[in-house]
Design a protein around this motif. Structure first.
Motif, PDB file in Angstrom:
ATOM      1  N   TRP A  80       0.825  -1.209   0.000  1.00 16.57           N
ATOM      2  CA  TRP A  80       0.000   0.000   0.000  1.00 16.57           C
ATOM      3  C   TRP A  80       0.857   1.256   0.000  1.00 16.57           C
ATOM      4  CZ3 TRP A  80      -3.206  -1.594   4.915  1.00 16.57           C
ATOM      5  CH2 TRP A  80      -4.057  -2.655   4.588  1.00 16.57           C
ATOM      6  N   LEU A  81       2.011   1.163   0.712  1.00 16.64           N
ATOM      7  CA  LEU A  81       2.837   2.349   0.925  1.00 16.64           C
ATOM      8  C   LEU A  81       4.081   2.407   0.051  1.00 16.64           C
ATOM      9  CD1 LEU A  81       2.648   2.366   4.834  1.00 16.64           C
ATOM     10  CD2 LEU A  81       1.226   3.631   3.218  1.00 16.64           C
ATOM     11  N   GLY A  82       4.279   1.392  -0.780  1.00 14.70           N
ATOM     12  CA  GLY A  82       5.471   1.366  -1.629  1.00 14.70           C
ATOM     13  C   GLY A  82       6.742   1.044  -0.857  1.00 14.70           C
ATOM     14  N   LEU A  83       6.609   0.214   0.178  1.00 19.84           N
ATOM     15  CA  LEU A  83       7.746  -0.176   1.013  1.00 19.84           C
ATOM     16  C   LEU A  83       7.924  -1.681   0.977  1.00 19.84           C
ATOM     17  CD1 LEU A  83       6.824   1.916   4.187  1.00 19.84           C
ATOM     18  CD2 LEU A  83       8.530   2.522   2.464  1.00 19.84           C
ATOM     19  N   ALA A  84       9.123  -2.130   1.272  1.00 18.01           N
ATOM     20  CA  ALA A  84       9.385  -3.568   1.391  1.00 18.01           C
ATOM     21  C   ALA A  84       8.836  -4.063   2.718  1.00 18.01           C
ATOM     22  CB  ALA A  84      10.887  -3.834   1.320  1.00 18.01           C
ATOM     23  N   GLU A  85       8.447  -5.322   2.744  1.00 21.91           N
ATOM     24  CA  GLU A  85       7.937  -5.934   3.972  1.00 21.91           C
ATOM     25  C   GLU A  85       8.938  -5.773   5.115  1.00 21.91           C
ATOM     26  OE1 GLU A  85       6.165 -10.251   5.425  1.00 21.91           O
ATOM     27  OE2 GLU A  85       7.614 -10.207   3.792  1.00 21.91           O
ATOM     28  N   ALA A  86      10.220  -6.008   4.837  1.00 17.74           N
ATOM     29  CA  ALA A  86      11.251  -5.914   5.873  1.00 17.74           C
ATOM     30  C   ALA A  86      11.333  -4.505   6.455  1.00 17.74           C
ATOM     31  CB  ALA A  86      12.603  -6.326   5.303  1.00 17.74           C
ATOM     32  N   GLU A  87      11.129  -3.487   5.631  1.00 15.61           N
ATOM     33  CA  GLU A  87      11.181  -2.120   6.137  1.00 15.61           C
ATOM     34  C   GLU A  87       9.993  -1.824   7.052  1.00 15.61           C
ATOM     35  OE1 GLU A  87      11.664   2.545   4.813  1.00 15.61           O
ATOM     36  OE2 GLU A  87      11.586   1.022   3.236  1.00 15.61           O
ATOM     37  N   VAL A  88       8.816  -2.307   6.677  1.00 14.64           N
ATOM     38  CA  VAL A  88       7.637  -2.116   7.525  1.00 14.64           C
ATOM     39  C   VAL A  88       7.867  -2.780   8.877  1.00 14.64           C
ATOM     40  CG1 VAL A  88       5.174  -2.622   7.806  1.00 14.64           C
ATOM     41  CG2 VAL A  88       6.048  -1.912   5.576  1.00 14.64           C
ATOM     42  N   ILE A  89       8.357  -4.011   8.863  1.00 10.66           N
ATOM     43  CA  ILE A  89       8.617  -4.737  10.106  1.00 10.66           C
ATOM     44  C   ILE A  89       9.669  -4.013  10.944  1.00 10.66           C
ATOM     45  CG2 ILE A  89       9.572  -6.877  11.076  1.00 10.66           C
ATOM     46  CD1 ILE A  89       8.239  -8.336   8.656  1.00 10.66           C
ATOM     47  N   ALA A  90      10.754  -3.581  10.313  1.00 11.14           N
ATOM     48  CA  ALA A  90      11.830  -2.904  11.042  1.00 11.14           C
ATOM     49  C   ALA A  90      11.352  -1.593  11.649  1.00 11.14           C
ATOM     50  CB  ALA A  90      13.013  -2.654  10.113  1.00 11.14           C
ATOM     51  N   ARG A  91      10.592  -0.832  10.888  1.00 11.40           N
ATOM     52  CA  ARG A  91      10.104   0.455  11.402  1.00 11.40           C
ATOM     53  C   ARG A  91       9.107   0.250  12.531  1.00 11.40           C
ATOM     54  NH1 ARG A  91      10.427   5.366   8.619  1.00 11.40           N
ATOM     55  NH2 ARG A  91      11.891   5.350   6.888  1.00 11.40           N
ATOM     56  N   MET A  92       8.214  -0.722  12.385  1.00 19.55           N
ATOM     57  CA  MET A  92       7.242  -0.981  13.453  1.00 19.55           C
ATOM     58  C   MET A  92       7.943  -1.484  14.708  1.00 19.55           C
ATOM     59  SD  MET A  92       3.810  -2.365  11.542  1.00 19.55           S
ATOM     60  CE  MET A  92       2.792  -2.177  13.009  1.00 19.55           C
ATOM     61  N   SER A  93       8.953  -2.308  14.553  1.00 21.09           N
ATOM     62  CA  SER A  93       9.721  -2.805  15.705  1.00 21.09           C
ATOM     63  C   SER A  93      10.431  -1.658  16.408  1.00 21.09           C
ATOM     64  CB  SER A  93      10.745  -3.850  15.260  1.00 21.09           C
ATOM     65  OG  SER A  93      10.103  -5.001  14.788  1.00 21.09           O
ATOM     66  N   ALA A  94      11.037  -0.760  15.635  1.00 27.67           N
ATOM     67  CA  ALA A  94      11.737   0.386  16.220  1.00 27.67           C
ATOM     68  C   ALA A  94      10.757   1.295  16.958  1.00 27.67           C
ATOM     69  CB  ALA A  94      12.476   1.165  15.137  1.00 27.67           C
ATOM     70  N   MET A  95       9.578   1.506  16.365  1.00 27.28           N
ATOM     71  CA  MET A  95       8.580   2.344  17.035  1.00 27.28           C
ATOM     72  C   MET A  95       8.062   1.686  18.304  1.00 27.28           C
ATOM     73  SD  MET A  95       6.394   4.255  14.046  1.00 27.28           S
ATOM     74  CE  MET A  95       6.070   2.838  12.983  1.00 27.28           C
ATOM     75  N   GLN A  96       7.952   0.360  18.293  1.00 27.99           N
ATOM     76  CA  GLN A  96       7.503  -0.355  19.493  1.00 27.99           C
ATOM     77  C   GLN A  96       8.564  -0.265  20.586  1.00 27.99           C
ATOM     78  OE1 GLN A  96       6.418  -4.455  18.871  1.00 27.99           O
ATOM     79  NE2 GLN A  96       5.155  -4.492  20.700  1.00 27.99           N
ATOM     80  N   GLU A  97       9.815  -0.440  20.230  1.00 25.44           N
ATOM     81  CA  GLU A  97      10.904  -0.357  21.215  1.00 25.44           C
ATOM     82  C   GLU A  97      11.005   1.037  21.814  1.00 25.44           C
ATOM     83  OE1 GLU A  97      14.562  -1.770  19.511  1.00 25.44           O
ATOM     84  OE2 GLU A  97      13.654  -3.694  18.964  1.00 25.44           O
ATOM     85  N   ALA A  98      10.697   2.071  21.019  1.00 25.32           N
ATOM     86  CA  ALA A  98      10.769   3.453  21.490  1.00 25.32           C
ATOM     87  C   ALA A  98       9.511   3.885  22.240  1.00 25.32           C
ATOM     88  CB  ALA A  98      11.016   4.390  20.313  1.00 25.32           C
TER      89      ALA A  98
END
Length: 73
Positions: A31-49
């Motif tokens: 939907w956003l023009g991103l790779a699956e790995a980037e979505v996972i990495a960004r969501m993980s970073a936001m969760q950790e923060a």
């Protein structure tokens, strides 16, 4: 942590829940023009923060055929 425009798009795309798909993060990425790995990495970073508190299942018990829902603490 400061969130950027891409993080905000991910939050907006998933605020109503993840899609019911075999690869929900890949679908959000599509939907956003991103790779699956980037979505996972960004969501993980936001969760950790602490930007995202949790990622959890919240089933609709009526859709599952249950007439009542109980909770205990």
């Amino acid at each position: 942590m400061t969130i950027d425009a891409t993080d905000r798009k991910i939050i907006a795309a998933t605020a109503g829940g993840l899609p019911l798909a075999a690869a929900p993060y890949a679908e959000v990425g599509g939907w956003l023009g991103l790779a699956e790995a980037e979505v996972i990495a960004r969501m993980s970073a936001m969760q950790e923060a602490g930007v995202i508190r949790r990622i959890a299942v919240a089933p609709n018990h009526y859709a599952l055929g249950m007439a009542a829902n109980g909770m205990s603490v």
